[in-house]
Design a protein around this motif. Structure first.
Motif, PDB file in Angstrom:
ATOM      1  N   PHE A  18       0.794  -1.225   0.000  1.00  0.00           N
ATOM      2  CA  PHE A  18       0.000   0.000   0.000  1.00  0.00           C
ATOM      3  C   PHE A  18       0.828   1.277   0.000  1.00  0.00           C
ATOM      4  O   PHE A  18       0.308   2.346  -0.308  1.00  0.00           O
ATOM      5  CB  PHE A  18      -0.931   0.012   1.217  1.00  0.00           C
ATOM      6  N   GLY A  19       2.104   1.208   0.353  1.00  0.00           N
ATOM      7  CA  GLY A  19       2.906   2.412   0.500  1.00  0.00           C
ATOM      8  C   GLY A  19       3.785   2.751  -0.682  1.00  0.00           C
ATOM      9  O   GLY A  19       4.374   3.820  -0.722  1.00  0.00           O
ATOM     10  N   ILE A  20       3.899   1.862  -1.644  1.00  0.00           N
ATOM     11  CA  ILE A  20       4.781   2.073  -2.784  1.00  0.00           C
ATOM     12  C   ILE A  20       3.953   2.037  -4.058  1.00  0.00           C
ATOM     13  O   ILE A  20       3.026   1.237  -4.200  1.00  0.00           O
ATOM     14  CB  ILE A  20       5.880   0.978  -2.818  1.00  0.00           C
ATOM     15  N   GLU A  21       4.319   2.897  -4.999  1.00  0.00           N
ATOM     16  CA  GLU A  21       3.622   2.908  -6.288  1.00  0.00           C
ATOM     17  C   GLU A  21       3.886   1.601  -7.028  1.00  0.00           C
ATOM     18  O   GLU A  21       4.972   1.028  -6.920  1.00  0.00           O
ATOM     19  CB  GLU A  21       4.111   4.084  -7.128  1.00  0.00           C
ATOM     20  N   PRO A  22       2.921   1.131  -7.806  1.00  0.00           N
ATOM     21  CA  PRO A  22       3.093  -0.162  -8.488  1.00  0.00           C
ATOM     22  C   PRO A  22       4.270  -0.200  -9.461  1.00  0.00           C
ATOM     23  O   PRO A  22       4.867  -1.235  -9.668  1.00  0.00           O
ATOM     24  CB  PRO A  22       1.776  -0.350  -9.237  1.00  0.00           C
ATOM     25  N   ASP A  23       4.624   0.927 -10.057  1.00  0.00           N
ATOM     26  CA  ASP A  23       5.703   0.942 -11.055  1.00  0.00           C
ATOM     27  C   ASP A  23       7.002   1.482 -10.482  1.00  0.00           C
ATOM     28  O   ASP A  23       7.835   2.027 -11.195  1.00  0.00           O
ATOM     29  CB  ASP A  23       5.275   1.798 -12.244  1.00  0.00           C
ATOM     30  N   ALA A  24       7.215   1.339  -9.179  1.00  0.00           N
ATOM     31  CA  ALA A  24       8.416   1.876  -8.545  1.00  0.00           C
ATOM     32  C   ALA A  24       9.664   1.108  -8.968  1.00  0.00           C
ATOM     33  O   ALA A  24      10.748   1.677  -9.072  1.00  0.00           O
ATOM     34  CB  ALA A  24       8.270   1.850  -7.032  1.00  0.00           C
ATOM     35  N   TRP A  25       9.536  -0.164  -9.238  1.00  0.00           N
ATOM     36  CA  TRP A  25      10.672  -0.986  -9.643  1.00  0.00           C
ATOM     37  C   TRP A  25      10.215  -1.851 -10.805  1.00  0.00           C
ATOM     38  O   TRP A  25       9.253  -2.616 -10.691  1.00  0.00           O
ATOM     39  CB  TRP A  25      11.113  -1.825  -8.453  1.00  0.00           C
ATOM     40  N   SER A  26      10.896  -1.756 -11.924  1.00  0.00           N
ATOM     41  CA  SER A  26      10.410  -2.416 -13.143  1.00  0.00           C
ATOM     42  C   SER A  26      10.689  -3.919 -13.166  1.00  0.00           C
ATOM     43  O   SER A  26      10.104  -4.638 -13.970  1.00  0.00           O
ATOM     44  CB  SER A  26      11.039  -1.759 -14.368  1.00  0.00           C
ATOM     45  N   VAL A  27      11.566  -4.408 -12.318  1.00  0.00           N
ATOM     46  CA  VAL A  27      11.925  -5.820 -12.346  1.00  0.00           C
ATOM     47  C   VAL A  27      10.829  -6.680 -11.710  1.00  0.00           C
ATOM     48  O   VAL A  27      10.429  -7.704 -12.263  1.00  0.00           O
ATOM     49  CB  VAL A  27      13.272  -6.041 -11.617  1.00  0.00           C
ATOM     50  N   VAL A  28      10.340  -6.263 -10.547  1.00  0.00           N
ATOM     51  CA  VAL A  28       9.350  -7.031  -9.812  1.00  0.00           C
ATOM     52  C   VAL A  28       8.251  -6.077  -9.361  1.00  0.00           C
ATOM     53  O   VAL A  28       8.520  -4.945  -8.974  1.00  0.00           O
ATOM     54  CB  VAL A  28       9.996  -7.695  -8.566  1.00  0.00           C
ATOM     55  N   ASN A  29       7.004  -6.534  -9.421  1.00  0.00           N
ATOM     56  CA  ASN A  29       5.893  -5.738  -8.922  1.00  0.00           C
ATOM     57  C   ASN A  29       5.882  -5.846  -7.395  1.00  0.00           C
ATOM     58  O   ASN A  29       5.531  -6.883  -6.828  1.00  0.00           O
ATOM     59  CB  ASN A  29       4.577  -6.233  -9.518  1.00  0.00           C
ATOM     60  N   LEU A  30       6.270  -4.766  -6.722  1.00  0.00           N
ATOM     61  CA  LEU A  30       6.396  -4.797  -5.269  1.00  0.00           C
ATOM     62  C   LEU A  30       5.048  -4.913  -4.566  1.00  0.00           C
ATOM     63  O   LEU A  30       4.983  -5.363  -3.429  1.00  0.00           O
ATOM     64  CB  LEU A  30       7.143  -3.549  -4.788  1.00  0.00           C
ATOM     65  N   ASN A  31       3.972  -4.516  -5.240  1.00  0.00           N
ATOM     66  CA  ASN A  31       2.658  -4.671  -4.640  1.00  0.00           C
ATOM     67  C   ASN A  31       2.306  -6.149  -4.481  1.00  0.00           C
ATOM     68  O   ASN A  31       1.766  -6.562  -3.454  1.00  0.00           O
ATOM     69  CB  ASN A  31       1.597  -3.963  -5.462  1.00  0.00           C
ATOM     70  N   VAL A  32       2.622  -6.945  -5.478  1.00  0.00           N
ATOM     71  CA  VAL A  32       2.344  -8.382  -5.408  1.00  0.00           C
ATOM     72  C   VAL A  32       3.223  -9.027  -4.336  1.00  0.00           C
ATOM     73  O   VAL A  32       2.753  -9.881  -3.567  1.00  0.00           O
ATOM     74  CB  VAL A  32       2.569  -9.049  -6.785  1.00  0.00           C
ATOM     75  N   VAL A  33       4.477  -8.608  -4.245  1.00  0.00           N
ATOM     76  CA  VAL A  33       5.364  -9.121  -3.204  1.00  0.00           C
ATOM     77  C   VAL A  33       4.802  -8.765  -1.826  1.00  0.00           C
ATOM     78  O   VAL A  33       4.836  -9.580  -0.894  1.00  0.00           O
ATOM     79  CB  VAL A  33       6.796  -8.569  -3.384  1.00  0.00           C
ATOM     80  N   GLY A  34       4.254  -7.567  -1.697  1.00  0.00           N
ATOM     81  CA  GLY A  34       3.646  -7.154  -0.433  1.00  0.00           C
ATOM     82  C   GLY A  34       2.463  -8.014  -0.060  1.00  0.00           C
ATOM     83  O   GLY A  34       2.304  -8.406   1.103  1.00  0.00           O
ATOM     84  N   TYR A  35       1.606  -8.320  -1.039  1.00  0.00           N
ATOM     85  CA  TYR A  35       0.455  -9.183  -0.757  1.00  0.00           C
ATOM     86  C   TYR A  35       0.905 -10.589  -0.356  1.00  0.00           C
ATOM     87  O   TYR A  35       0.330 -11.208   0.541  1.00  0.00           O
ATOM     88  CB  TYR A  35      -0.479  -9.254  -1.962  1.00  0.00           C
ATOM     89  N   ILE A  36       1.933 -11.086  -1.021  1.00  0.00           N
ATOM     90  CA  ILE A  36       2.454 -12.417  -0.692  1.00  0.00           C
ATOM     91  C   ILE A  36       3.021 -12.429   0.728  1.00  0.00           C
ATOM     92  O   ILE A  36       2.792 -13.374   1.502  1.00  0.00           O
ATOM     93  CB  ILE A  36       3.511 -12.854  -1.724  1.00  0.00           C
ATOM     94  N   LEU A  37       3.751 -11.371   1.102  1.00  0.00           N
ATOM     95  CA  LEU A  37       4.293 -11.301   2.461  1.00  0.00           C
ATOM     96  C   LEU A  37       3.182 -11.206   3.501  1.00  0.00           C
ATOM     97  O   LEU A  37       3.284 -11.794   4.580  1.00  0.00           O
ATOM     98  CB  LEU A  37       5.233 -10.104   2.593  1.00  0.00           C
ATOM     99  N   MET A  38       2.114 -10.475   3.188  1.00  0.00           N
ATOM    100  CA  MET A  38       1.010 -10.378   4.142  1.00  0.00           C
ATOM    101  C   MET A  38       0.333 -11.722   4.340  1.00  0.00           C
ATOM    102  O   MET A  38      -0.008 -12.098   5.472  1.00  0.00           O
ATOM    103  CB  MET A  38      -0.012  -9.329   3.678  1.00  0.00           C
ATOM    104  N   VAL A  39       0.147 -12.475   3.270  1.00  0.00           N
ATOM    105  CA  VAL A  39      -0.462 -13.805   3.391  1.00  0.00           C
ATOM    106  C   VAL A  39       0.465 -14.741   4.168  1.00  0.00           C
ATOM    107  O   VAL A  39       0.017 -15.487   5.046  1.00  0.00           O
ATOM    108  CB  VAL A  39      -0.806 -14.377   1.991  1.00  0.00           C
ATOM    109  N   GLY A  40       1.770 -14.683   3.868  1.00  0.00           N
ATOM    110  CA  GLY A  40       2.723 -15.512   4.611  1.00  0.00           C
ATOM    111  C   GLY A  40       2.774 -15.148   6.082  1.00  0.00           C
ATOM    112  O   GLY A  40       2.861 -16.016   6.942  1.00  0.00           O
ATOM    113  N   GLY A  41       2.696 -13.861   6.398  1.00  0.00           N
ATOM    114  CA  GLY A  41       2.675 -13.433   7.786  1.00  0.00           C
ATOM    115  C   GLY A  41       1.422 -13.876   8.503  1.00  0.00           C
ATOM    116  O   GLY A  41       1.455 -14.262   9.671  1.00  0.00           O
ATOM    117  N   LEU A  42       0.295 -13.838   7.801  1.00  0.00           N
ATOM    118  CA  LEU A  42      -0.963 -14.299   8.401  1.00  0.00           C
ATOM    119  C   LEU A  42      -0.920 -15.793   8.683  1.00  0.00           C
ATOM    120  O   LEU A  42      -1.340 -16.248   9.752  1.00  0.00           O
ATOM    121  CB  LEU A  42      -2.131 -13.959   7.468  1.00  0.00           C
ATOM    122  N   ILE A  43      -0.366 -16.557   7.755  1.00  0.00           N
ATOM    123  CA  ILE A  43      -0.236 -18.004   7.969  1.00  0.00           C
ATOM    124  C   ILE A  43       0.700 -18.286   9.141  1.00  0.00           C
ATOM    125  O   ILE A  43       0.411 -19.136   9.988  1.00  0.00           O
ATOM    126  CB  ILE A  43       0.245 -18.701   6.674  1.00  0.00           C
TER     127      ILE A  43
END
Length: 74
Positions: A18-43
């Motif tokens: 939620f804190g970084i723009e989706p196109d901040a880094w062209s190699v990896v979409n950091l928003n998707v990485v953030g969602y994955i980390l949130m799901v992993g943290g919840l698990i």
């Protein structure tokens, strides 16, 4: 992982999602990485709570016998 690690992953994932723009880094979409980390943290948080609950439910019986008195015959 403990409760603290799960909360840490959720916080870092929320910052990335939620804190970084989706196109901040062209190699990896950091928003998707953030969602994955949130799901992993919840698990991790849920698993650590389940394991802690199981530890609290069990009890240990310690039988101690003195050398002067033999254990009772069964």
């Amino acid at each position: 992982m403990g409760i603290g690690s799960g909360i840490f992953l959720i916080v870092v994932g929320a910052i990335l999602a939620f804190g970084i723009e989706p196109d901040a880094w062209s190699v990896v979409n950091l928003n998707v990485v953030g969602y994955i980390l949130m799901v992993g943290g919840l698990i991790a948080l849920i698993l650590s709570l389940v394991v802690t609950q199981q530890r609290q439910r069990s009890h240990h019986v310690v039988e101690r016998y003195d050398d002067r008195y033999p254990p009772p015959a069964v």
